[in-house]
Structure formats: C-alpha cells, structure tokens
Design a protein around this motif. Structure first.
Motif, PDB file in Angstrom:
ATOM      1  N   GLN A   2      37.517   3.840 -18.374  1.00 41.98           N
ATOM      2  CA  GLN A   2      37.783   5.368 -18.963  1.00 41.98           C
ATOM      3  C   GLN A   2      38.244   6.084 -17.536  1.00 41.98           C
TER       4      GLN A   2
ATOM      5  N   ASN B 211      41.321  20.769 -22.882  1.00 40.90           N
ATOM      6  CA  ASN B 211      40.894  19.613 -23.091  1.00 40.90           C
ATOM      7  C   ASN B 211      42.224  18.668 -23.075  1.00 40.90           C
ATOM      8  N   LYS B 212      43.153  19.252 -23.306  1.00 39.26           N
ATOM      9  CA  LYS B 212      44.503  18.211 -23.395  1.00 39.26           C
ATOM     10  C   LYS B 212      44.919  18.277 -21.838  1.00 39.26           C
TER      11      LYS B 212
ATOM     12  N   LYS C 152      42.844  18.146 -19.503  1.00 41.02           N
ATOM     13  CA  LYS C 152      42.246  17.349 -19.043  1.00 41.02           C
ATOM     14  C   LYS C 152      41.490  16.082 -19.509  1.00 41.02           C
ATOM     15  N   LYS C 153      42.397  15.639 -20.503  1.00 34.76           N
ATOM     16  CA  LYS C 153      42.506  14.430 -21.333  1.00 34.76           C
ATOM     17  C   LYS C 153      42.779  13.297 -20.357  1.00 34.76           C
TER      18      LYS C 153
ATOM     19  N   ASN D  27      38.820   9.830 -16.167  1.00 38.79           N
ATOM     20  CA  ASN D  27      38.252  11.118 -16.465  1.00 38.79           C
ATOM     21  C   ASN D  27      39.408  12.118 -16.841  1.00 38.79           C
ATOM     22  N   SER D  28      40.685  12.189 -16.025  1.00 37.98           N
ATOM     23  CA  SER D  28      41.534  12.950 -16.439  1.00 37.98           C
ATOM     24  C   SER D  28      43.077  12.431 -16.325  1.00 37.98           C
ATOM     25  N   SER D  29      43.820  12.876 -16.884  1.00 34.16           N
ATOM     26  CA  SER D  29      45.189  12.298 -16.732  1.00 34.16           C
ATOM     27  C   SER D  29      45.845  12.641 -15.362  1.00 34.16           C
TER      28      SER D  29
ATOM     29  N   TYR E 121      42.588   8.756 -19.623  1.00 35.95           N
ATOM     30  CA  TYR E 121      43.210   7.587 -20.558  1.00 35.95           C
ATOM     31  C   TYR E 121      42.563   6.420 -20.081  1.00 35.95           C
TER      32      TYR E 121
END
Length: 215
Positions: free
Chosen positions: A86, A37-38, A40-41, A88-90, A43
């Motif tokens: 939003q 999750n980290k 794929k977090k 979806n991924s960093s 922003y």
C-alpha cells in the motif's frame, strides 16, 4: 399573549436558522474532507519475491530512504510469494526502471522493502502524472495495481552464514597444508625465475659484446 407567541416564533425561527447553518457547515467540512482524502488517496502494487525474507503485514516500504507505504498482505503461492504493498499517497510516484529489494535494517534487523530508481525522470512528467489515469501505462512510472518483480538485498543472516563457512575453511588442517604447498612451490618458482633471468641477462651481455667486436 400575542407578544409571547411572536417571541416564541422568533426564537424558533432563529433556532432553525442556527441548526440549518450548523448542518451547512458540517456539509462543507465533509466536502473538504472528501477532497483532501481524494488528493491523498494511495494506491497498491503487487510485488513478487522468491521468498518472504521475513516480510510481514506492516513492514515498511521505503523510496530513497523515505517511508512511502507498508506491506498490506503477504500471499504464499506455489512457487512464489506475492506481497501486496500500500503506497500512502498518489503523489508518491515510482519510476518503472527501479530496483526493488528486501533489506535488513536497524538494531533488530527489521526487514523492509527498499525502492531505488536507476535513472532520473523529468519534473514535468512527475507533476502531471496520476497512477490511476489511463496515460500512466505509457508513462515512466508504475501505475496502480501493477505487478512487478522484487529481489533479495542485504541480509545479515547470509553474511553471518558466509563468514562462518569461511572461518570453518580456515580451521580445516587440509587448507593450511594446501596453502603451505602452494607457498613452497611459489618460492621455488621464484628462485627458478631469478636463476633464468640471471642467465638471460648474462647471455644478452655476451651477445652485445660480440656484436660490438664485429663492428
């Protein structure tokens, strides 16, 4: 009696080991999930528009035609509309030099936010950058919670409205009258121009003949 106690003790010990192993396994899976999750977090970005243009919660955000996020919230200000997006991924990095606009797509004219970069960015910067890091501010990419400006893109309502106005102008009798006057004046002007060219060519011919006689 002692054998029963030993068997019972052995069974409890084995059961305790199995339970402990099970909890260790769950803890390991939990750590893996946190790590995943980290990575794929995502922003968030704030985009300012003059008009909502039909945007709503859940509207798609596309980058080069690929879905990378969605509209999380629509906030109406006094003079502007602020859209919370939003990503979806960093791993989805957006160059700062990009045009952000709303477009209508699909059969039902759904409104989406399209992001199109205006220049290419080197792969080295792309792979090593994190939108949450301090170095991101000096990078060519948008960082988390950046406030940017968006514009209006393709809108079928405006196209239909413009086409309707043009057709109304063509239906106006005054337009045909003005067009007829313009066409008639153009024909008269072309006749006068041909007459002038004819006389000019004749004058040039006489001048050449006179010049040859002098020689």
């Amino acid at each position: 009696m002692k054998k029963k106690i030993k068997l019972k003790y052995s069974y409890l010990k084995t059961l305790r080991q199995k339970i402990l192993s099970f909890f260790i396994f769950l803890f390991f899976i939990f750590l893996l999930g946190l790590s995943f999750n980290k990575k794929k977090k995502g922003y968030q970005l704030f985009i300012e528009f003059n008009n909502a243009y039909g945007l709503k919660q859940g509207s798609l955000v596309n980058f080069k035609g690929m879905k990378i996020g969605f509209v999380k919230n629509v906030n109406m200000q006094l003079n502007t509309i602020v859209i919370l997006v939003q990503i979806n991924s960093s791993h989805f990095l957006i160059p700062k030099n990009s045009i952000i606009e709303t477009n209508q797509v699909g059969l039902f004219n759904d409104v989406v936010i399209d992001i199109c970069p205006l220049e290419q960015v080197s792969d080295s910067n792309f792979k090593s950058m994190n939108p949450f890091s301090k170095d991101c501010i000096k990078s060519p990419f948008l960082c988390a919670n950046f406030y940017i400006r968006g514009y209006r893109g393709l809108n079928y309502d405006d196209l239909v409205r413009a086409t309707t106005r043009i057709s109304q102008r063509f239906d106006d009798p005054r337009f045909f009258k003005l067009f007829y006057i313009f066409l008639r004046n153009g024909i008269n002007l072309s006749e006068e121009l041909l007459f002038f060219i004819n006389h000019l060519s004749f004058a040039i011919y006489l001048f050449v003949e006179w010049f040859q006689l002098l020689l």
